[in-house]
Design a protein around this motif. Structure first.
Motif, PDB file in Angstrom:
ATOM      1  N   GLU A 403      -9.845 -10.557  -3.480  1.00  0.00           N
ATOM      2  CA  GLU A 403     -10.187  -9.787  -2.292  1.00  0.00           C
ATOM      3  C   GLU A 403      -9.198  -8.673  -2.006  1.00  0.00           C
ATOM      4  O   GLU A 403      -9.566  -7.638  -1.435  1.00  0.00           O
ATOM      5  N   THR A 404      -7.947  -8.835  -2.417  1.00  0.00           N
ATOM      6  CA  THR A 404      -6.915  -7.870  -1.999  1.00  0.00           C
ATOM      7  C   THR A 404      -6.164  -7.185  -3.145  1.00  0.00           C
ATOM      8  O   THR A 404      -5.424  -6.236  -2.887  1.00  0.00           O
ATOM      9  N   ARG A 405      -6.369  -7.626  -4.378  1.00  0.00           N
ATOM     10  CA  ARG A 405      -5.535  -7.066  -5.445  1.00  0.00           C
ATOM     11  C   ARG A 405      -5.825  -5.595  -5.720  1.00  0.00           C
ATOM     12  O   ARG A 405      -5.000  -4.888  -6.320  1.00  0.00           O
ATOM     13  N   HIS A 406      -6.986  -5.100  -5.274  1.00  0.00           N
ATOM     14  CA  HIS A 406      -7.318  -3.686  -5.494  1.00  0.00           C
ATOM     15  C   HIS A 406      -6.287  -2.760  -4.857  1.00  0.00           C
ATOM     16  O   HIS A 406      -6.053  -1.655  -5.340  1.00  0.00           O
ATOM     17  N   VAL A 407      -5.640  -3.253  -3.771  1.00  0.00           N
ATOM     18  CA  VAL A 407      -4.646  -2.412  -3.096  1.00  0.00           C
ATOM     19  C   VAL A 407      -3.427  -2.206  -4.001  1.00  0.00           C
ATOM     20  O   VAL A 407      -2.816  -1.126  -3.992  1.00  0.00           O
ATOM     21  N   ALA A 408      -3.085  -3.240  -4.771  1.00  0.00           N
ATOM     22  CA  ALA A 408      -1.939  -3.122  -5.675  1.00  0.00           C
ATOM     23  C   ALA A 408      -2.292  -2.335  -6.934  1.00  0.00           C
ATOM     24  O   ALA A 408      -1.395  -1.817  -7.617  1.00  0.00           O
ATOM     25  N   GLU A 409      -3.602  -2.209  -7.231  1.00  0.00           N
ATOM     26  CA  GLU A 409      -4.020  -1.580  -8.484  1.00  0.00           C
ATOM     27  C   GLU A 409      -4.508  -0.141  -8.297  1.00  0.00           C
ATOM     28  O   GLU A 409      -4.392   0.687  -9.199  1.00  0.00           O
ATOM     29  N   ASP A 410      -5.094   0.142  -7.135  1.00  0.00           N
ATOM     30  CA  ASP A 410      -5.681   1.465  -6.887  1.00  0.00           C
ATOM     31  C   ASP A 410      -4.594   2.535  -6.737  1.00  0.00           C
ATOM     32  O   ASP A 410      -3.629   2.372  -5.972  1.00  0.00           O
ATOM     33  N   GLY A 450      -7.838   7.834   7.790  1.00  0.00           N
ATOM     34  CA  GLY A 450      -8.843   6.820   8.070  1.00  0.00           C
ATOM     35  C   GLY A 450      -8.610   5.552   7.266  1.00  0.00           C
ATOM     36  O   GLY A 450      -7.478   5.081   7.097  1.00  0.00           O
ATOM     37  N   LYS A 451      -9.692   4.995   6.717  1.00  0.00           N
ATOM     38  CA  LYS A 451      -9.610   3.736   5.966  1.00  0.00           C
ATOM     39  C   LYS A 451      -8.729   3.894   4.735  1.00  0.00           C
ATOM     40  O   LYS A 451      -7.988   2.970   4.367  1.00  0.00           O
ATOM     41  N   ASP A 452      -8.785   5.047   4.086  1.00  0.00           N
ATOM     42  CA  ASP A 452      -7.978   5.249   2.888  1.00  0.00           C
ATOM     43  C   ASP A 452      -6.483   5.157   3.198  1.00  0.00           C
ATOM     44  O   ASP A 452      -5.689   4.812   2.333  1.00  0.00           O
ATOM     45  N   LEU A 453      -6.119   5.466   4.438  1.00  0.00           N
ATOM     46  CA  LEU A 453      -4.715   5.407   4.844  1.00  0.00           C
ATOM     47  C   LEU A 453      -4.353   4.020   5.367  1.00  0.00           C
ATOM     48  O   LEU A 453      -3.363   3.411   4.929  1.00  0.00           O
ATOM     49  N   PHE A 454      -5.155   3.516   6.291  1.00  0.00           N
ATOM     50  CA  PHE A 454      -4.759   2.296   6.995  1.00  0.00           C
ATOM     51  C   PHE A 454      -5.112   1.001   6.248  1.00  0.00           C
ATOM     52  O   PHE A 454      -4.445  -0.015   6.452  1.00  0.00           O
ATOM     53  N   HIS A 455      -6.121   1.026   5.390  1.00  0.00           N
ATOM     54  CA  HIS A 455      -6.506  -0.204   4.699  1.00  0.00           C
ATOM     55  C   HIS A 455      -5.384  -0.745   3.803  1.00  0.00           C
ATOM     56  O   HIS A 455      -5.033  -1.938   3.901  1.00  0.00           O
ATOM     57  N   PRO A 456      -4.787   0.067   2.935  1.00  0.00           N
ATOM     58  CA  PRO A 456      -3.710  -0.488   2.110  1.00  0.00           C
ATOM     59  C   PRO A 456      -2.507  -0.956   2.929  1.00  0.00           C
ATOM     60  O   PRO A 456      -1.845  -1.943   2.578  1.00  0.00           O
ATOM     61  N   ILE A 457      -2.224  -0.264   4.038  1.00  0.00           N
ATOM     62  CA  ILE A 457      -1.104  -0.683   4.894  1.00  0.00           C
ATOM     63  C   ILE A 457      -1.414  -2.040   5.536  1.00  0.00           C
ATOM     64  O   ILE A 457      -0.546  -2.918   5.608  1.00  0.00           O
ATOM     65  N   ARG A 458      -2.658  -2.206   6.002  1.00  0.00           N
ATOM     66  CA  ARG A 458      -3.053  -3.501   6.598  1.00  0.00           C
ATOM     67  C   ARG A 458      -2.896  -4.626   5.584  1.00  0.00           C
ATOM     68  O   ARG A 458      -2.331  -5.679   5.913  1.00  0.00           O
ATOM     69  N   VAL A 459      -3.375  -4.430   4.390  1.00  0.00           N
ATOM     70  CA  VAL A 459      -3.287  -5.489   3.375  1.00  0.00           C
ATOM     71  C   VAL A 459      -1.829  -5.801   3.063  1.00  0.00           C
ATOM     72  O   VAL A 459      -1.440  -6.968   2.953  1.00  0.00           O
ATOM     73  N   ALA A 460      -0.990  -4.779   2.933  1.00  0.00           N
ATOM     74  CA  ALA A 460       0.429  -5.003   2.617  1.00  0.00           C
ATOM     75  C   ALA A 460       1.140  -5.743   3.747  1.00  0.00           C
ATOM     76  O   ALA A 460       2.016  -6.580   3.501  1.00  0.00           O
ATOM     77  N   LEU A 461       0.747  -5.485   4.997  1.00  0.00           N
ATOM     78  CA  LEU A 461       1.412  -6.112   6.147  1.00  0.00           C
ATOM     79  C   LEU A 461       0.874  -7.511   6.462  1.00  0.00           C
ATOM     80  O   LEU A 461       1.628  -8.398   6.854  1.00  0.00           O
ATOM     81  N   THR A 462      -0.444  -7.695   6.309  1.00  0.00           N
ATOM     82  CA  THR A 462      -1.053  -8.955   6.766  1.00  0.00           C
ATOM     83  C   THR A 462      -1.523  -9.862   5.638  1.00  0.00           C
ATOM     84  O   THR A 462      -1.740 -11.046   5.843  1.00  0.00           O
ATOM     85  N   GLY A 463      -1.738  -9.268   4.449  1.00  0.00           N
ATOM     86  CA  GLY A 463      -2.267 -10.069   3.339  1.00  0.00           C
ATOM     87  C   GLY A 463      -3.761 -10.264   3.425  1.00  0.00           C
ATOM     88  O   GLY A 463      -4.331 -11.053   2.683  1.00  0.00           O
ATOM     89  N   ALA A 464      -4.437  -9.540   4.330  1.00  0.00           N
ATOM     90  CA  ALA A 464      -5.876  -9.695   4.515  1.00  0.00           C
ATOM     91  C   ALA A 464      -6.538  -8.337   4.675  1.00  0.00           C
ATOM     92  O   ALA A 464      -5.906  -7.360   5.075  1.00  0.00           O
ATOM     93  N   VAL A 465      -7.841  -8.276   4.368  1.00  0.00           N
ATOM     94  CA  VAL A 465      -8.565  -7.008   4.454  1.00  0.00           C
ATOM     95  C   VAL A 465      -9.088  -6.756   5.862  1.00  0.00           C
ATOM     96  O   VAL A 465      -9.547  -5.645   6.171  1.00  0.00           O
ATOM     97  N   SER A 466      -9.054  -7.783   6.706  1.00  0.00           N
ATOM     98  CA  SER A 466      -9.521  -7.611   8.083  1.00  0.00           C
ATOM     99  C   SER A 466      -8.752  -8.559   8.990  1.00  0.00           C
ATOM    100  O   SER A 466      -8.030  -9.441   8.528  1.00  0.00           O
ATOM    101  N   GLY A 467      -8.941  -8.360  10.282  1.00  0.00           N
ATOM    102  CA  GLY A 467      -8.239  -9.198  11.250  1.00  0.00           C
ATOM    103  C   GLY A 467      -8.001  -8.436  12.531  1.00  0.00           C
ATOM    104  O   GLY A 467      -8.516  -7.327  12.719  1.00  0.00           O
ATOM    105  N   PRO A 468      -7.222  -8.995  13.438  1.00  0.00           N
ATOM    106  CA  PRO A 468      -6.910  -8.303  14.693  1.00  0.00           C
ATOM    107  C   PRO A 468      -6.234  -6.958  14.432  1.00  0.00           C
ATOM    108  O   PRO A 468      -5.667  -6.722  13.362  1.00  0.00           O
ATOM    109  N   GLU A 469      -6.289  -6.101  15.434  1.00  0.00           N
ATOM    110  CA  GLU A 469      -5.699  -4.763  15.292  1.00  0.00           C
ATOM    111  C   GLU A 469      -4.198  -4.862  15.007  1.00  0.00           C
ATOM    112  O   GLU A 469      -3.503  -5.708  15.546  1.00  0.00           O
ATOM    113  N   LEU A 470      -3.717  -3.922  14.171  1.00  0.00           N
ATOM    114  CA  LEU A 470      -2.283  -3.893  13.852  1.00  0.00           C
ATOM    115  C   LEU A 470      -1.452  -3.629  15.107  1.00  0.00           C
ATOM    116  O   LEU A 470      -0.305  -4.080  15.204  1.00  0.00           O
ATOM    117  N   GLU A 471      -2.042  -2.939  16.061  1.00  0.00           N
ATOM    118  CA  GLU A 471      -1.347  -2.687  17.319  1.00  0.00           C
ATOM    119  C   GLU A 471      -0.936  -4.003  17.987  1.00  0.00           C
ATOM    120  O   GLU A 471       0.095  -4.081  18.646  1.00  0.00           O
TER     121      GLU A 471
END
Length: 509
Positions: A403-410, A450-471
């Motif tokens: 589910e999340t390895r694409h962030v490390a590979e893309d 947008g998603k291209d910016l915040f999605h990889p940061i979310r995965v790196a910080l939380t280990g998940a592709v979705s969840g509560p707001e980073l705020e």
């Protein structure tokens, strides 16, 4: 009809489970409906298993469920004492009476002799029962042996071909006396057996109705035999059906929560559980109403609306009913419920310990988690998902997961993270304001938004592709990292550093 007197008489050898709780509730409602007495009695004849802590837990659980009692060990009353261990003289006195009247006799058979009889009966395909070996012994001879110190039990001499009663739930029930045998009233160690002690207690306490689980049906003929020997009028008996799990087998721990303590820890409201237990084998007067106030329960309760078929415990329906009651609760009650539920799930997962709650700052931190990430979705799976985000960050797993390895590979994601991580690490403790400033800087540097910016940061910080707001999550991570908890929380810097190493971004960073 005489003034109704019922009793709830558990053994203090374990926690109050669903079946016992429903029995207590039905007895309580029956007593309150008829303006009668609800007696709480402690049946602690099982000396080895009975413990004071379970008796204390029992009282606490019943009070939590909203059930009060009119007489009991803690309140006293005209028929005390209410603890069987304090009534031994009464049992001994009545046993002597039965012996003197020829309805009972001393038994000197050893355990070895009884076991031989039992095995012989089983081999012959018969129901094991006492042979009556000591029944014909002259009473004077038996008295001399007892006076000489020889250990002896006291057995009831069964009379009559059968025992029949009109069960308040099941209708007419009959047991042949030859399947019972002369059973023990008082053991050789002087302790009264259950089926004897309970009759003495119910009679002397003027109990009019015995409402209990149908696992006691086989005890009833033995108890009727004791009533018959004394010439006493027995109470009315009603036996409630067994509660089953979803697999149609008797409800047990393998089905999940079964004790009142379990439900309390999960945050189930007592009003919701009380309402749900009522519906396990009982229905309202119109046959369809499910949500009833306590006043309505008392007004409508009657034994003729009890179903003799087994009830199936449905945890999903209990959760639905709990949410319904929760929606009618005050804001303070909602928060208390969510705290209890969240602590239970976090503790079960090993994230926190009950002792953690005594430390400064932890309760306030948990309240923040609850209000900002759980309140809108208090279901157990979501609570556990939030718990994993906070406590179970594993960078190696993140870069390997489907589910999340694409962030490390893309390439684009790596570009964002190589720009973001050094800036974030240079800041030290992260705030959401700092996070937004860094994100804007990375957007300008990489051209990604947008998603291209915040999605990889979310995965790196939380280990998940979705969840509560980073705020909301960022301050939770940072504050949690400063607390001493059973499961340490990693700060934003720790998470980013570990992700960079696992994704082999360190050289590039």
């Amino acid at each position: 009809m005489l003034s109704v007197r019922v009793r709830f008489a558990p053994s203090p050898s374990g926690y109050v489970h669903v079946g016992n709780a429903r029995t207590a509730l039905f007895n309580w409602l029956f007593a309150r409906h008829h303006a009668g007495a609800f007696v709480r009695r402690i049946e602690d004849t099982d000396v080895e298993r009975s413990e004071e802590r379970y008796e204390a837990q029992l009282m606490e659980d019943l009070r939590w469920l909203g059930l009060d009692w009119d007489e009991g060990p803690d309140k006293g009353g005209p028929c005390g004492p209410y603890r069987q261990s304090e009534r031994k003289d009464l049992y001994a006195k009545h046993a002597r009476q039965l012996i003197d009247q020829g309805h009972a006799y001393f038994c000197f058979c050893s355990q070895e002799q009884l076991e031989v009889e039992r095995q012989e009966a089983l081999k012959a395909g018969l129901q094991p029962r006492y042979s009556g070996r000591c029944r014909a012994r002259p009473r004077e001879e038996a008295a001399r042996k007892v006076a000489a110190g020889e250990p002896a039990a006291v057995r009831l001499q069964i009379a009559g071909p059968a025992f029949t009663w009109n069960d308040l739930v099941h209708g007419p029930v009959t047991f042949a006396s030859d399947v019972i045998g002369d059973f023990i009233l008082v053991r050789s160690d002087g302790n009264a057996a259950y089926n004897y002690a309970v009759v003495i207690d119910d009679h002397l306490m003027d109990i009019t109705h015995v409402i209990r689980g149908d696992d006691h049906i086989s005890n009833t003929p033995r108890q009727l035999a004791v009533y018959q020997a004394f010439g006493w009028e027995p109470p009315h008996f009603g036996h409630l059906s067994t509660i089953l799990g979803p697999d149609r087998k008797p409800l047990s721990k393998r089905h999940g929560a079964t004790s009142l303590q379990n439900f309390r820890e999960q945050g189930i409201l007592p009003e919701a559980l009380r309402n749900y237990l009522l519906l396990l084998g009982w229905s309202a007067q119109d046959g369809k109403t499910e949500i009833l106030s306590t006043q309505d329960m008392i007004a409508q309760f009657s034994l003729d609306r009890i179903n003799k078929s087994s009830a199936v415990f449905d945890s999903d329906k209990l959760d639905w009913m709990n949410r319904l009651y929760l929606s009618k609760s005050s804001a303070a009650e909602v928060v208390r419920y969510l705290v209890t539920r969240t602590v239970h799930h976090f503790a079960s997962a090993g994230y926190i310990a009950q002792s953690d709650l005594q430390r400064d700052g932890i309760s306030e931190w948990l309240n923040k988690i609850i209000l900002q990430t759980i309140k809108a979705r208090p279901e157990a799976p979501h609570i556990l998902d939030v718990g994993r985000l906070i406590f179970a960050y594993d960078a190696e797993a993140v870069v390997c997961s489907e589910e999340t390895r694409h962030v490390a590979e893309d390439a684009g994601s790596r570009q964002v993270l190589m720009a973001f991580i050094p800036k974030a690490l240079a800041e030290g403790e992260m705030t959401y304001e700092k996070f937004r400033e860094i994100a804007k800087s990375v957007q300008k540097e990489t051209g990604r938004k947008g998603k291209d910016l915040f999605h990889p940061i979310r995965v790196a910080l939380t280990g998940a592709v979705s969840g509560p707001e980073l705020e909301k999550l960022i301050p939770i991570f940072e504050e949690g990292a400063k607390l001493r908890l059973a499961g340490p929380v990693k700060s934003c810097a720790e998470r980013l550093r570990e992700f960079a190493e696992a994704a082999k971004l360190l050289r590039e960073v």
